[in-house]
Design a protein around this motif. Structure first.
Motif, PDB file in Angstrom:
ATOM      1  N   VAL A 210       0.884  -0.828  -0.003  1.00 36.38           N
ATOM      2  CA  VAL A 210      -0.170   0.098   0.596  1.00 36.38           C
ATOM      3  C   VAL A 210       1.409   1.388  -0.035  1.00 36.38           C
ATOM      4  O   VAL A 210       2.126   1.514   1.405  1.00 36.38           O
ATOM      5  CB  VAL A 210      -0.442  -0.120   1.329  1.00 36.38           C
ATOM      6  CG1 VAL A 210      -1.856   1.418   1.140  1.00 36.38           C
ATOM      7  CG2 VAL A 210      -2.008  -1.177   1.367  1.00 36.38           C
ATOM      8  N   THR A 211       0.525   1.816  -0.815  1.00 44.68           N
ATOM      9  CA  THR A 211       1.692   3.228  -0.372  1.00 44.68           C
ATOM     10  C   THR A 211       0.628   4.565  -0.342  1.00 44.68           C
ATOM     11  O   THR A 211      -0.429   4.319  -0.810  1.00 44.68           O
ATOM     12  CB  THR A 211       2.117   3.732  -2.189  1.00 44.68           C
ATOM     13  OG1 THR A 211       1.370   4.437  -3.181  1.00 44.68           O
ATOM     14  CG2 THR A 211       3.085   2.444  -2.247  1.00 44.68           C
ATOM     15  N   SER A 212       0.930   5.304   0.063  1.00 51.78           N
ATOM     16  CA  SER A 212       0.165   6.790   0.234  1.00 51.78           C
ATOM     17  C   SER A 212       0.705   8.237   0.641  1.00 51.78           C
ATOM     18  O   SER A 212       2.331   8.370   0.025  1.00 51.78           O
ATOM     19  CB  SER A 212      -0.523   6.806   1.401  1.00 51.78           C
ATOM     20  OG  SER A 212      -1.053   7.898   2.266  1.00 51.78           O
ATOM     21  N   ARG A 213       0.396   9.363  -0.312  1.00 58.72           N
ATOM     22  CA  ARG A 213       0.968  10.606  -0.202  1.00 58.72           C
ATOM     23  C   ARG A 213       0.418  10.496   1.410  1.00 58.72           C
ATOM     24  O   ARG A 213       0.799  12.288   1.327  1.00 58.72           O
ATOM     25  CB  ARG A 213       0.262  11.161  -0.954  1.00 58.72           C
ATOM     26  CG  ARG A 213       0.613  10.190  -2.452  1.00 58.72           C
ATOM     27  CD  ARG A 213       0.224  11.036  -4.217  1.00 58.72           C
ATOM     28  NE  ARG A 213       0.148  13.258  -4.016  1.00 58.72           N
ATOM     29  CZ  ARG A 213      -0.560  13.632  -4.013  1.00 58.72           C
ATOM     30  NH1 ARG A 213      -1.676  13.331  -4.458  1.00 58.72           N
ATOM     31  NH2 ARG A 213      -0.160  14.832  -4.427  1.00 58.72           N
ATOM     32  N   ALA A 214      -0.060  10.698   2.384  1.00 57.51           N
ATOM     33  CA  ALA A 214      -0.315  11.132   3.763  1.00 57.51           C
ATOM     34  C   ALA A 214       0.095  10.627   4.588  1.00 57.51           C
ATOM     35  O   ALA A 214      -0.005   9.398   4.665  1.00 57.51           O
ATOM     36  CB  ALA A 214      -2.074  11.360   3.727  1.00 57.51           C
ATOM     37  N   ALA A 215       0.374  11.122   5.731  1.00 59.49           N
ATOM     38  CA  ALA A 215       1.083  10.719   6.618  1.00 59.49           C
ATOM     39  C   ALA A 215       0.796  10.861   7.911  1.00 59.49           C
ATOM     40  O   ALA A 215       0.058  12.449   8.126  1.00 59.49           O
ATOM     41  CB  ALA A 215       2.351  11.090   6.872  1.00 59.49           C
ATOM     42  N   LEU A 216       0.591  10.209   8.787  1.00 61.38           N
ATOM     43  CA  LEU A 216      -0.317  10.423  10.549  1.00 61.38           C
ATOM     44  C   LEU A 216       1.003   9.743  11.777  1.00 61.38           C
ATOM     45  O   LEU A 216       0.920   8.586  11.587  1.00 61.38           O
ATOM     46  CB  LEU A 216      -1.613   9.736  11.176  1.00 61.38           C
ATOM     47  CG  LEU A 216      -2.120   9.959  11.827  1.00 61.38           C
ATOM     48  CD1 LEU A 216      -2.840  11.435  12.348  1.00 61.38           C
ATOM     49  CD2 LEU A 216      -3.161   8.733  12.326  1.00 61.38           C
ATOM     50  N   LEU A 217       1.447  11.219  12.116  1.00 67.30           N
ATOM     51  CA  LEU A 217       2.511  10.883  12.728  1.00 67.30           C
ATOM     52  C   LEU A 217       1.932  10.672  14.110  1.00 67.30           C
ATOM     53  O   LEU A 217       1.177  10.909  14.643  1.00 67.30           O
ATOM     54  CB  LEU A 217       3.454  11.915  13.407  1.00 67.30           C
ATOM     55  CG  LEU A 217       4.259  12.175  12.279  1.00 67.30           C
ATOM     56  CD1 LEU A 217       4.292  12.228  11.368  1.00 67.30           C
ATOM     57  CD2 LEU A 217       5.310  13.482  12.888  1.00 67.30           C
ATOM     58  N   VAL A 218       2.478   8.921  14.497  1.00 64.47           N
ATOM     59  CA  VAL A 218       1.937   8.794  15.968  1.00 64.47           C
ATOM     60  C   VAL A 218       3.025   7.715  16.826  1.00 64.47           C
ATOM     61  O   VAL A 218       4.242   7.334  16.521  1.00 64.47           O
ATOM     62  CB  VAL A 218       1.957   7.257  15.861  1.00 64.47           C
ATOM     63  CG1 VAL A 218       0.825   5.965  16.957  1.00 64.47           C
ATOM     64  CG2 VAL A 218       0.167   7.290  15.041  1.00 64.47           C
ATOM     65  N   ASP A 219       3.903   8.052  18.124  1.00 65.73           N
ATOM     66  CA  ASP A 219       4.345   8.210  18.698  1.00 65.73           C
ATOM     67  C   ASP A 219       4.084   7.666  19.826  1.00 65.73           C
ATOM     68  O   ASP A 219       4.179   8.484  20.652  1.00 65.73           O
ATOM     69  CB  ASP A 219       5.317   9.664  18.594  1.00 65.73           C
ATOM     70  CG  ASP A 219       6.703   9.651  19.315  1.00 65.73           C
ATOM     71  OD1 ASP A 219       7.466   8.628  18.935  1.00 65.73           O
ATOM     72  OD2 ASP A 219       6.822   9.906  20.018  1.00 65.73           O
ATOM     73  N   TYR A 220       5.229   6.421  20.508  1.00 68.01           N
ATOM     74  CA  TYR A 220       4.399   6.066  21.929  1.00 68.01           C
ATOM     75  C   TYR A 220       5.318   6.634  22.725  1.00 68.01           C
ATOM     76  O   TYR A 220       4.294   7.123  23.888  1.00 68.01           O
ATOM     77  CB  TYR A 220       5.023   4.457  22.032  1.00 68.01           C
ATOM     78  CG  TYR A 220       4.379   4.019  20.717  1.00 68.01           C
ATOM     79  CD1 TYR A 220       2.639   3.093  21.635  1.00 68.01           C
ATOM     80  CD2 TYR A 220       4.441   3.575  19.596  1.00 68.01           C
ATOM     81  CE1 TYR A 220       1.984   1.376  20.799  1.00 68.01           C
ATOM     82  CE2 TYR A 220       4.028   2.413  18.846  1.00 68.01           C
ATOM     83  CZ  TYR A 220       2.310   2.135  19.689  1.00 68.01           C
ATOM     84  OH  TYR A 220       1.585   0.778  18.506  1.00 68.01           O
ATOM     85  N   PRO A 221       6.380   7.144  23.176  1.00 65.43           N
ATOM     86  CA  PRO A 221       6.788   7.878  24.300  1.00 65.43           C
ATOM     87  C   PRO A 221       6.046   9.322  24.384  1.00 65.43           C
ATOM     88  O   PRO A 221       5.370   9.725  25.368  1.00 65.43           O
ATOM     89  CB  PRO A 221       7.816   7.907  23.720  1.00 65.43           C
ATOM     90  CG  PRO A 221       8.166   7.546  22.828  1.00 65.43           C
ATOM     91  CD  PRO A 221       7.707   6.750  22.029  1.00 65.43           C
ATOM     92  N   ALA A 222       5.568   9.821  23.236  1.00 65.20           N
ATOM     93  CA  ALA A 222       4.615  11.145  23.053  1.00 65.20           C
ATOM     94  C   ALA A 222       2.513  10.556  23.706  1.00 65.20           C
ATOM     95  O   ALA A 222       1.869  11.314  25.210  1.00 65.20           O
ATOM     96  CB  ALA A 222       4.537  11.995  21.989  1.00 65.20           C
ATOM     97  N   TRP A 223       2.345   9.573  23.283  1.00 61.69           N
ATOM     98  CA  TRP A 223       1.689   9.437  24.542  1.00 61.69           C
ATOM     99  C   TRP A 223       1.752   8.832  25.689  1.00 61.69           C
ATOM    100  O   TRP A 223       0.713   8.945  26.816  1.00 61.69           O
ATOM    101  CB  TRP A 223       0.761   7.912  23.656  1.00 61.69           C
ATOM    102  CG  TRP A 223      -0.345   6.757  23.936  1.00 61.69           C
ATOM    103  CD1 TRP A 223      -1.658   7.433  24.309  1.00 61.69           C
ATOM    104  CD2 TRP A 223      -0.279   5.882  22.898  1.00 61.69           C
ATOM    105  NE1 TRP A 223      -2.298   6.285  24.452  1.00 61.69           N
ATOM    106  CE2 TRP A 223      -2.042   5.715  23.529  1.00 61.69           C
ATOM    107  CE3 TRP A 223      -0.304   5.243  22.010  1.00 61.69           C
ATOM    108  CZ2 TRP A 223      -2.801   4.380  23.369  1.00 61.69           C
ATOM    109  CZ3 TRP A 223      -1.187   3.805  21.782  1.00 61.69           C
ATOM    110  CH2 TRP A 223      -2.387   3.324  22.097  1.00 61.69           C
TER     111      TRP A 223
END
Length: 688
Positions: A410-423
């Motif tokens: 799967v390819t995408s031009r949109a990114a969603l930043l997810v970060d466990y330490p930030a969580w």
């Protein structure tokens, strides 16, 4: 905490693919023959073939069956199972059998039991009754792992090793004496000196300064708030300790069977926060995930899509395995509703659409005893004259027809930043509001993109952001300088970047970035917040402006924000204590743009804003589809062939304007319009 290293003679290129002996996509589930008499096991072989099963996880909870008394081993049933499955053409993800220590072990060595922060011991009688950091438990687990590898490493049914099971699921944080000792070792490795720890933790506050690492404890129950950086570091340590346990077992397997791939089943969902799975990825030969929908959630199919995309993100875009999900109801939710007609197929093919090369369940045959006897299975209590069994056979046929998508991406031009330490850090105590939930914001933005048909990659702040035209940064409360600079550089290169409230506030040590919020992103966004103004429970404010197409409602959060020259205010608060102040802003940055959203927009306002962001960034859906029809595309390596998955989550038939191709589930030729019945799935192969 003892850290092993990969065996020096290990050659990763010699590891065979987990599905080398499987045609097409994997299909199966957990198989527990030790729960059943031999006549049932014989019947299983016939039904497994009828269902089209080609891979099973075996021996996950078998330690006490293999070793009923210390040193007394019974391999007969497992030998027979492996031989029978091989004869039936079924491959095995063979477990290390370590997921639950046998009762004789915890009776003999109660010191291996884990503890809660208040000192409560978690006793034998369920599963995962062990401390991963206890040296004695590690010794026993490694011994059992070696026994499995020595006996079955060359068995022709062995496809891959399934290390332990859902590591950290029930005990993500252990506060035992063994864990405390390992935590101190981890801290010494991280900081080097106690002075550096004191500086990072800000121990001048409340007279917490430590004289030696030996004085440090885990964040046990205390009279008031524990030191927040101590809590954060214990989260980091705990994730690392669980990973270290996996590595130890894996390296034992690699020493004995270097050609066999290894994995463990992660839980990359929007509710599992205990482990930083992005840091685990490099240690897995294939990423495997367990996922269960929440029956009470009307948008559970959207959460499923997010979790599948998160699995693909952890896998770095590579195909992954769905190791567990449910055919129907589970047993552990407050109200365990059966799945609706067609939901089992839709759930499974959603995962395939988003990168899974295997579809597996807990479990093959529904147990007649034990805590999970009411958890659905591929073969239910009522037998084969059931909707669940017919769905099981139907899915097996569908996966056979879709075998050619294996290995595609799967390819995408949109990114969603997810970060466990930030969580972890965002949800610490003593914050402006205790109602903020990190994943609520991630899910809200994901749902808004999902509803517009935008495929999303989940990535970390330090990931390569080249190639993304739209980057969403929700509530990235904690971020280091490198991550913040990486996001800013993406905007400079031409991306549309949107950052939401309570982002960039602290550094990696949970220390506030001074000079005004949002700290690390202040210059990028051209805003400065002097004070947070969280809203009370049930309170909302009105936001007006072009960013929200006129008017919208917001809740939870507000900020007293000022804008720099060149920053455009695209929406303001229309009432409440912040009336007239900026709520949403936009700033040109290099060839791109940086947006800031200083409040939590409710669904209509967020959808309107996402519409503007999508239009600005030029990100478009694969195919324009009616609301509730999910469309995702997987691409072959040749760049010419692709497979368009259309999943209809509604009660109305849909017709999609698509390129010509072949629909794989029905075998029909498609020339211009793809018909997707209500509740159905269609998969269109197209060639450029």
């Amino acid at each position: 905490m003892r850290r092993r290293t990969t065996p020096p003679l290990f050659d990763p290129t010699a590891v065979r693919p987990w599905n080398a002996q499987i045609d097409g996509l994997g299909y199966g589930g957990d198989y527990n023959p030790e729960q059943w008499p031999d006549e049932v096991r014989v019947e299983d072989l016939r039904l497994l073939r009828e269902a089209g099963v080609n891979v099973l996880s075996v021996a996950i909870f078998a330690w006490a069956t293999i070793e009923p008394r210390e040193g007394e081993l019974d391999w007969t049933w497992l030998d027979e199972t492996m031989d029978r499955l091989h004869a039936a053409g079924i491959q095995v993800a063979l477990a290390t059998a370590t997921a639950s220590p046998p009762p004789w072990l915890t009776r003999k060595h109660p010191e291996i039991l884990p503890r809660l922060a208040d000192g409560t011991v978690l006793h034998q009688g369920a599963r995962q009754s062990y401390s991963v950091t206890h040296p004695l438990h590690r010794e026993y687990a490694l011994r059992m792992t070696a026994r499995m590898a020595e006996r079955y490493g060359d068995h022709p049914a062995l496809a891959l090793w399934h290390v332990d099971n859902e590591i950290g699921c029930h005990v993500p944080r252990d506060y035992s004496d063994a864990a405390a000792a390992a935590f101190r070792v981890w801290l010494a490795e991280r900081y080097g000196t106690i002075e550096r720890l004191n500086e990072a933790w800000g121990t001048a506050f409340w007279s917490q300064r430590y004289a030696t690492f030996e004085d440090v404890l885990p964040p046990l129950v205390a009279p008031m708030f524990s030191n927040p950086t101590q809590q954060l570091d214990f989260d980091r340590f705990s994730s690392d300790a669980l990973l270290d346990y996996y590595r130890d077992l894996r390296d034992t397997l690699r020493e004995l069977t270097p050609h066999v791939p290894t994995t463990t089943n992660l839980m990359t969902t929007s509710t599992t926060k205990g482990m930083d799975y992005f840091s685990w990825a490099d240690d897995l030969d294939v990423v495997a995930n367990d996922h269960y929908t929440i029956a009470a959630d009307p948008d559970r199919h959207v959460e499923l899509a997010l979790s599948a995309d998160l699995s693909r993100g952890v896998a770095g875009g590579e195909p992954w395995m769905l190791m567990e999900h449910s055919t129907s109801a589970v047993n552990w939710q407050p109200r365990n509703r059966a799945k609706l007609p067609g939901e089992m197929l839709r759930n499974s093919l959603q995962h395939v659409a988003r990168g899974a090369d295997a579809v597996m369940y807990f479990q093959w045959r529904q147990s007649k005893a034990g805590a999970e006897k009411y958890h659905s299975a591929m073969l239910p209590h009522a037998g084969t004259d059931t909707d669940v069994w017919r769905n099981t056979v139907e899915l097996g046929d569908a996966l056979r027809r879709l075998g050619e998508v294996r290995g595609s991406r799967v390819t995408s031009r949109a990114a969603l930043l997810v970060d466990y330490p930030a969580w972890w850090a965002a949800e610490l105590d003593s914050h402006p509001t205790q109602d903020l939930r990190y994943m609520d914001e991630v899910r809200a933005w994901y749902a808004a993109l999902w509803s517009r048909g935008v495929t999303v990659d989940t990535v970390t702040p330090r990931a390569d952001l080249d190639g993304y035209d739209l980057i969403v940064v929700p509530t990235l409360y904690l971020v280091d300088d490198e991550g913040a600079e990486n996001v800013a550089a993406a905007a400079e290169r031409g991306a549309t970047v949107v950052v939401t409230f309570f982002s960039g506030i602290v550094d990696e040590n949970d220390q506030v970035r001074l000079g005004g919020y949002p700290g690390a992103f202040r210059d990028l966004l051209g805003v400065r917040t002097e004070e947070f103004t969280p809203l009370q429970e049930g309170e909302s404010v009105r936001v007006v402006g072009k960013a929200v197409d006129g008017e919208a409602s917001a809740d939870l959060w507000g900020e007293k924000t000022h804008v720099a020259d060149g920053t455009e205010v695209t929406a303001t608060y229309d009432d409440g204590p912040l009336a007239g102040r900026p709520a949403v802003t936009r700033r040109y940055v290099g060839s791109g743009a940086a947006w800031y959203v200083g409040t939590r927009l409710r669904r209509d306002g967020l959808d309107a804003l996402v519409g503007r962001l999508v239009e600005e960034s030029g990100v478009v859906p694969e195919v324009v589809a009616p609301a509730g029809v999910e469309v995702v595309r997987r691409h072959a390596d040749d760049g010419a062939t692709s497979w368009l998955f259309a999943i209809n989550h509604t009660d109305e038939a849909a017709a999609l304007d698509t390129p010509p191709g072949t629909e794989l589930l029905t075998g029909s030729a498609v020339d211009g319009w793809l018909d997707v019945p209500a509740g159905a799935v269609r998969v269109l192969r197209t060639t450029a």
